[in-house]
Design a protein around this motif. Sequence first.
Motif, mmCIF file in Angstrom:
data_model
loop_
_atom_site.group_PDB
_atom_site.id
_atom_site.type_symbol
_atom_site.label_atom_id
_atom_site.label_comp_id
_atom_site.label_asym_id
_atom_site.label_seq_id
_atom_site.Cartn_x
_atom_site.Cartn_y
_atom_site.Cartn_z
ATOM 1 N N THR A 78 12.489 -9.801 -48.255
ATOM 2 C CA THR A 78 14.164 -10.438 -48.172
ATOM 3 C C THR A 78 13.323 -12.159 -46.989
ATOM 4 O O THR A 78 13.978 -13.271 -47.059
ATOM 5 N N VAL A 79 12.563 -11.657 -46.291
ATOM 6 C CA VAL A 79 12.177 -12.482 -45.206
ATOM 7 C C VAL A 79 10.632 -12.014 -45.081
ATOM 8 O O VAL A 79 10.193 -11.594 -45.384
ATOM 9 N N GLN A 80 9.780 -12.975 -44.777
ATOM 10 C CA GLN A 80 8.243 -12.878 -44.789
ATOM 11 C C GLN A 80 8.036 -12.097 -43.895
ATOM 12 O O GLN A 80 8.621 -12.045 -42.118
ATOM 13 N N ILE A 81 7.072 -11.273 -44.235
ATOM 14 C CA ILE A 81 6.932 -9.875 -42.995
ATOM 15 C C ILE A 81 6.273 -10.432 -41.616
ATOM 16 O O ILE A 81 6.187 -9.893 -41.161
ATOM 17 N N PRO A 82 5.299 -11.196 -41.650
ATOM 18 C CA PRO A 82 4.586 -11.308 -40.831
ATOM 19 C C PRO A 82 5.691 -12.203 -39.481
ATOM 20 O O PRO A 82 5.377 -11.879 -38.628
ATOM 21 N N SER A 83 6.991 -12.345 -39.986
ATOM 22 C CA SER A 83 7.940 -12.909 -39.081
ATOM 23 C C SER A 83 8.801 -11.388 -38.885
ATOM 24 O O SER A 83 9.860 -11.789 -37.666
ATOM 25 N N MET A 84 8.106 -9.819 -38.578
ATOM 26 C CA MET A 84 8.798 -8.642 -38.552
ATOM 27 C C MET A 84 8.489 -8.599 -37.254
ATOM 28 O O MET A 84 7.480 -9.107 -36.936
ATOM 29 N N SER A 85 9.341 -8.003 -36.660
ATOM 30 C CA SER A 85 8.432 -7.054 -34.825
ATOM 31 C C SER A 85 7.851 -6.137 -35.452
ATOM 32 O O SER A 85 7.647 -5.616 -35.681
#
Length: 224
Positions: free
Chosen positions: A61-68
């Motif tokens: 649901t969110v871009q994986i690279p944007s995860m911490s």
Amino acid sequence: IRKYRLHSKIVLSATLVLIFVSTIAFCLLEWHQAYAGLATGEKLLASLFSAVTARTAGFFTVQIPSMSEAGSILTMILMLIGAGPGSTAGGIKITTIAVIFLSTIGYIKGSDDINIFGRRIDQANVRHAFNMAFLYILIATIGGFIIIIIQNANLHDVMFEVFSAIGTTGLSRGLTNSLLPPSKIVIILLMYSGRVGSMSIAMAFIEKKHADSLRNPQEKVIIG
């Protein structure tokens, strides 16, 4: 629930615990990171979705690279664990992790037996669980090492691809499109290993020996 077999009880209970714990973990790790632009309810749903999909379907649901970094590592752990045996998911499988966890707790308590839901788990299952986990980690390490040599890429991105392949989830931090043909072959082999099972692949290439009537003397070694 008494009518269910021990296997079913372990799968269901371990799955619920893992989903609950990982959902809370994603909330804490990504609330102000990858989920920053979402409403409160959407953040909770995104955390639950991430906790489930990392072990099965591989949707996001969110871009994986944007995860911490921590959230990405948690995703890698979930991909390595996978779902239940007999499912279409890859990974070590949740029953393997549950048996290893119960065995470790029993060892700390000084118990020789692993008892759960009024049943005792066979020691052969325990050895199989530890051996399978070791093989998966060994395969992931070797695969990641080879890809790093070929690609000269970031360790975190490479290992994310490796665990994604083993878990057959399809998640990526953006390295997939830039993989060279040799790296793609490694990823394909990792996907087969994750889906079929590392132990099954190892046994296919190793000749099964009959039990020897003569055995060597037993001796203890210092561990740890």
